[in-house]
Design a protein around this motif. Structure first.
Motif, PDB file in Angstrom:
ATOM      1  N   UNK A   1       7.141  45.949 -11.414  1.00 19.22           N
ATOM      2  CA  UNK A   1       7.143  45.424 -10.042  1.00 19.22           C
ATOM      3  C   UNK A   1       5.778  45.619  -9.399  1.00 19.22           C
ATOM      4  N   UNK A   2       5.181  46.801  -9.622  1.00 26.46           N
ATOM      5  CA  UNK A   2       3.845  47.064  -9.093  1.00 26.46           C
ATOM      6  C   UNK A   2       2.826  46.098  -9.687  1.00 26.46           C
ATOM      7  N   UNK A   3       2.918  45.867 -10.998  1.00 28.20           N
ATOM      8  CA  UNK A   3       1.992  44.932 -11.652  1.00 28.20           C
ATOM      9  C   UNK A   3       2.185  43.512 -11.121  1.00 28.20           C
ATOM     10  N   UNK A   4       3.437  43.120 -10.865  1.00 26.35           N
ATOM     11  CA  UNK A   4       3.710  41.780 -10.334  1.00 26.35           C
ATOM     12  C   UNK A   4       3.128  41.624  -8.935  1.00 26.35           C
TER      13      UNK A   4
ATOM     14  N   UNK B   1       0.680  44.182 -20.521  1.00 25.54           N
ATOM     15  CA  UNK B   1       0.428  45.159 -21.586  1.00 25.54           C
ATOM     16  C   UNK B   1       0.021  46.516 -21.007  1.00 25.54           C
ATOM     17  N   UNK B   2      -0.861  46.479 -20.014  1.00 21.32           N
ATOM     18  CA  UNK B   2      -1.284  47.750 -19.419  1.00 21.32           C
ATOM     19  C   UNK B   2      -0.129  48.418 -18.684  1.00 21.32           C
ATOM     20  N   UNK B   3       0.669  47.628 -17.967  1.00 16.54           N
ATOM     21  CA  UNK B   3       1.822  48.186 -17.255  1.00 16.54           C
ATOM     22  C   UNK B   3       2.809  48.820 -18.233  1.00 16.54           C
TER      23      UNK B   3
ATOM     24  N   UNK C   1       9.929  49.788 -11.936  1.00 12.03           N
ATOM     25  CA  UNK C   1       8.978  50.043 -10.847  1.00 12.03           C
ATOM     26  C   UNK C   1       7.556  49.666 -11.249  1.00 12.03           C
ATOM     27  N   UNK C   2       7.167  50.016 -12.476  1.00 12.69           N
ATOM     28  CA  UNK C   2       5.794  49.739 -12.916  1.00 12.69           C
ATOM     29  C   UNK C   2       5.552  48.240 -13.052  1.00 12.69           C
TER      30      UNK C   2
END
Length: 263
Positions: A23-26, A221-223, A20-21
């Motif tokens: 995917x959000x970053x993408x 990296x942050x994700x 999920x994370x």
């Protein structure tokens, strides 16, 4: 977060949260790439990179405050179970000072209480369905048995008083573990945590909008850091739920043995 996620094994929970994370970053990466046209790129680049550490610090504070609640709930749950087991063990040991008939009944009632707690209350606590409305019948009967007993001598009187205190302590510890079993990180905190992460991802994308590779690496990296933090909190969120949970093993260890028959 919902029950189904908390009850997943840790590897599957990690897969869901990291998926999920990322995917959000993408989505953020694609949105910034589409928005950063030649006309808008200069405006986006004008956003100060100094916002990155500020937003990162705020996100870190959110994680710290949320984790503090989770660790506190976990510590209180473990302490309550240990205190309950210790109090019941004391009651069983002190029962040796009672007449044989009362000792046998008390040990049997403690055994019934532990069996009920393990078989019924633990699954209910895992689903946050345990209630304080009803007193466990076995423990209530144990208290009634000891309180109504007529002690013969000072030794039995002392044993009676100490056993009553131990049973009351066990009841209080049970109340504490049920209260803690109802605690969890509420949805507002989860939404705020991910909203702050989204803000950080957007600023990363804006600052690096002219460097797609650098932006993708920084966002990735942050994700990863966000997903790791969320996984750590979610895995410990509910003390009695999931693969990493507090087991009733301390109660099992102090359960009195059933009396053996004699031929």
């Amino acid at each position: 977060m919902s029950d189904w996620l908390h009850n997943l094994p840790v590897p599957m929970m990690a897969l869901v949260i990291f998926g999920f994370t990322y995917f959000l970053a993408a989505l953020v990466f694609v949105a910034v790439a589409l928005a950063a046209t030649e006309e808008r790129a200069k405006s986006l680049k004008a956003i100060s990179p100094g916002m990155l550490p500020v937003l990162g610090i705020i996100f870190g504070l959110f994680v710290a405050f949320t984790a503090a609640q989770v660790w506190g709930d976990s510590d209180r749950a473990g302490a309550a179970v240990s205190r309950e087991a210790s109090a019941l063990r004391s009651a069983v040991l002190l029962a040796a000072g009672l007449p044989a008939e009362q000792e046998t009944k008390l040990r049997g009632l403690v055994r019934d209480y532990v069996g009920q707690a393990v078989a019924e209350e633990w699954p209910m606590m895992a689903h946050q369905e345990a209630s304080l409305k009803a007193t466990p019948p076995a423990l209530a009967d144990a208290l009634k048995l000891v309180v109504t007993m007529m002690p013969q001598g000072r030794a039995q009187e002392t044993s009676q008083r100490e056993i009553v205190a131990a049973l009351e302590q066990a009841l209080d510890a049970r109340r504490q573990r049920i209260i803690v079993s109802l605690a969890s990180v509420n949805s507002v905190k989860w939404w705020c945590l991910y909203l702050q992460a989204l803000c950080e991802l957007l600023v990363i994308g804006f600052v690096h909008c002219d460097n797609r590779l650098g932006s993708a690496i920084a966002m990735g990296l942050f994700a990863t850091g966000v997903a790791t933090s969320v996984l750590l909190i979610a895995a410990h969120d509910r003390p009695f739920t999931g693969q990493i949970s507090i087991s009733p093993e301390p109660l099992r260890q102090i359960m009195p043995e059933a009396p053996t028959g004699h031929s």
